[in-house]
Design an enzyme around this catalytic site. Structure first.
Site, PDB file in Angstrom:
ATOM      1  N   LYS A  12       0.845  -1.202   0.000  1.00 60.50           N
ATOM      2  CA  LYS A  12       0.000   0.000   0.000  1.00 60.50           C
ATOM      3  C   LYS A  12       0.879   1.251   0.000  1.00 60.50           C
ATOM      4  O   LYS A  12       0.608   2.223  -0.706  1.00 60.50           O
ATOM      5  CB  LYS A  12      -0.920  -0.012   1.227  1.00 60.50           C
ATOM      6  CG  LYS A  12      -2.091  -0.952   1.054  1.00 60.50           C
ATOM      7  CD  LYS A  12      -2.803  -1.262   2.350  1.00 60.50           C
ATOM      8  CE  LYS A  12      -3.806  -2.400   2.123  1.00 60.50           C
ATOM      9  NZ  LYS A  12      -4.198  -3.087   3.342  1.00 60.50           N
ATOM     10  N   GLN A  63      -5.114  -2.177   9.462  1.00 64.82           N
ATOM     11  CA  GLN A  63      -4.917  -3.479   8.812  1.00 64.82           C
ATOM     12  C   GLN A  63      -5.490  -4.598   9.686  1.00 64.82           C
ATOM     13  O   GLN A  63      -5.186  -4.691  10.877  1.00 64.82           O
ATOM     14  CB  GLN A  63      -3.416  -3.696   8.552  1.00 64.82           C
ATOM     15  CG  GLN A  63      -3.089  -4.947   7.772  1.00 64.82           C
ATOM     16  CD  GLN A  63      -3.589  -4.898   6.322  1.00 64.82           C
ATOM     17  OE1 GLN A  63      -3.598  -3.862   5.690  1.00 64.82           O
ATOM     18  NE2 GLN A  63      -4.005  -6.043   5.815  1.00 64.82           N
ATOM     19  N   ASP A 110     -11.702   2.242   3.876  1.00 65.54           N
ATOM     20  CA  ASP A 110     -11.991   0.807   3.785  1.00 65.54           C
ATOM     21  C   ASP A 110     -13.497   0.572   3.609  1.00 65.54           C
ATOM     22  O   ASP A 110     -13.902  -0.519   3.207  1.00 65.54           O
ATOM     23  CB  ASP A 110     -11.577   0.130   5.101  1.00 65.54           C
ATOM     24  CG  ASP A 110     -10.388  -0.789   4.957  1.00 65.54           C
ATOM     25  OD1 ASP A 110     -10.116  -1.253   3.837  1.00 65.54           O
ATOM     26  OD2 ASP A 110      -9.737  -1.051   5.984  1.00 65.54           O
TER      27      ASP A 110
HETATM   28  N1  GUN Z   1      -6.903  -7.340   5.663  1.00 65.97           N
HETATM   29  C1  GUN Z   1      -7.141  -8.043   4.524  1.00 65.97           C
HETATM   30  N2  GUN Z   1      -7.866  -7.308   3.656  1.00 65.97           N
HETATM   31  C2  GUN Z   1      -8.076  -6.121   4.245  1.00 65.97           C
HETATM   32  C3  GUN Z   1      -8.751  -4.934   3.827  1.00 65.97           C
HETATM   33  O1  GUN Z   1      -9.315  -4.829   2.734  1.00 65.97           O
HETATM   34  N3  GUN Z   1      -8.738  -3.913   4.728  1.00 65.97           N
HETATM   35  C4  GUN Z   1      -8.152  -4.015   5.946  1.00 65.97           C
HETATM   36  N4  GUN Z   1      -8.211  -2.956   6.769  1.00 65.97           N
HETATM   37  N5  GUN Z   1      -7.517  -5.096   6.365  1.00 65.97           N
HETATM   38  C5  GUN Z   1      -7.481  -6.146   5.514  1.00 65.97           C
END
Ligand code: GUN
Length: 306
Positions: free
Chosen positions: A53, A97, A120
């Protein structure tokens, strides 16, 4: 004839190029889009996601902040870290996350994020907006990416049967909410299957658009697919493979080889849905930044759906 592939890498690249252009326009207007990612603990898969990211932000010109907290962090400490980012005007998007260590109540953390920065799309306010069709919320990145892929691949959705396998809050439920909306990219008749569904194949064989997010390697085989269907595979499962250099191989929730013989369009794993998730996260972040411009009375014309 075997199905054509939907190339998620290429679609994601084109979205990221759009995001980079929009970022440059915003910077010119005095707003530098910023994304903060909070990582708690040392989960290796999460660490990889967080690094990618950050790299994607750098490439798009988005300001990025990574907050790395120890595995012993309490829920209150994490909510405190979120509160600081909620108040930081340089941060337009916040992502915590997942998964979080067991001592932390993930729902409480999600609720502590300012819905206007919840890129998100997990906060109940954004979940509610999605369901009632209000366009000013944030849509979770994976289902938003799938809808974008379908659109960019010219798939007609109106009046078609969409069957979703999996009912998670991250993919299945928001995917259903998107596909039932009265929009050009929606208007489907939607069925959502789960692990208790009886005779899964009877449902999947009705699908014009089949979206599989069940978390089970190769659950859906070619005989469960209607000839000519569009198949979207959200699965990412590591399976043992003695011929692979790392001893494991990534496969989806769809048995690709048999499905490809029946479907008309299909996403591969890897290289299908996966790359779209980060692209949509960047897009949500830029949208969030653009909204601060419109809120200040400046004209945000040309900015992505702000
Ligand atoms: N862990 C796996 N996929 C995601 C996601 O799309 N967002 C977040 N915050 N954590 C994740």
């Amino acid at each position: 004839m075997p199905a054509e592939l939907i190339d998620g890498v290429a679609v994601a690249r084109s979205i990221r190029a759009d995001v980079a252009r929009e970022t440059a326009i915003l910077v010119e207007r005095g707003v530098h889009p910023g994304l903060a990612v909070i990582l708690v603990g040392e989960n290796p898969a999460s660490a990889v996601y967080v690094r990618s990211k950050r790299k994607a932000c750098d490439e798009a010109g988005i300001h990025s902040v990574t907050v790395h907290l120890p595995v012993t962090t309490t829920g209150a400490e994490l909510v405190g870290a979120v509160a600081e980012l909620n108040a930081d005007p340089k941060v337009h998007g916040i992502l915590v996350q997942m998964p979080l260590p067991d001592q932390i109540d993930a729902d409480a953390v999600i609720r502590s994020i300012d819905p206007a920065k919840d890129v998100d799309g997990f906060h109940p306010v954004n979940v509610g907006k999605l369901l009632i069709g209000e366009r000013d919320g944030f849509v979770p990145c994976t289902p938003a990416g799938i809808q974008e892929m379908l659109q960019r691949s010219g798939v007609v959705t109106t009046g078609r049967e969409c069957v979703i396998v999996g009912r998670s809050n991250i993919v299945g439920k928001p995917m259903a909410a998107l596909m039932i909306q009265d929009t050009p990219a929606g208007n489907c008749t939607v069925t959502v299957c789960n692990s208790r569904t009886r005779n899964l194949g009877a449902h999947t064989r009705r699908a014009d658009i089949l979206i599989v997010a069940a978390g089970r390697a190769r659950l859906v085989t070619g005989d469960m697919i209607k000839p000519g269907a569009v198949v979207i595979d959200v699965g990412m499962n590591s399976i043992p493979d003695a011929t692979a250099s790392r001893g494991v191989r990534l496969v989806g929730d769809v048995d690709f080889d048999s499905a490809r013989e029946v479907a008309s369009l299909i996403t591969p794993v890897p290289g299908g849905v996966g790359p779209m998730t980060i692209a949509m996260l960047l897009m949500n972040t830029v949208r969030s930044a653009a909204r601060t411009l419109s809120a200040s009375g400046a004209s945000p014309e040309a900015l992505i759906g702000a």
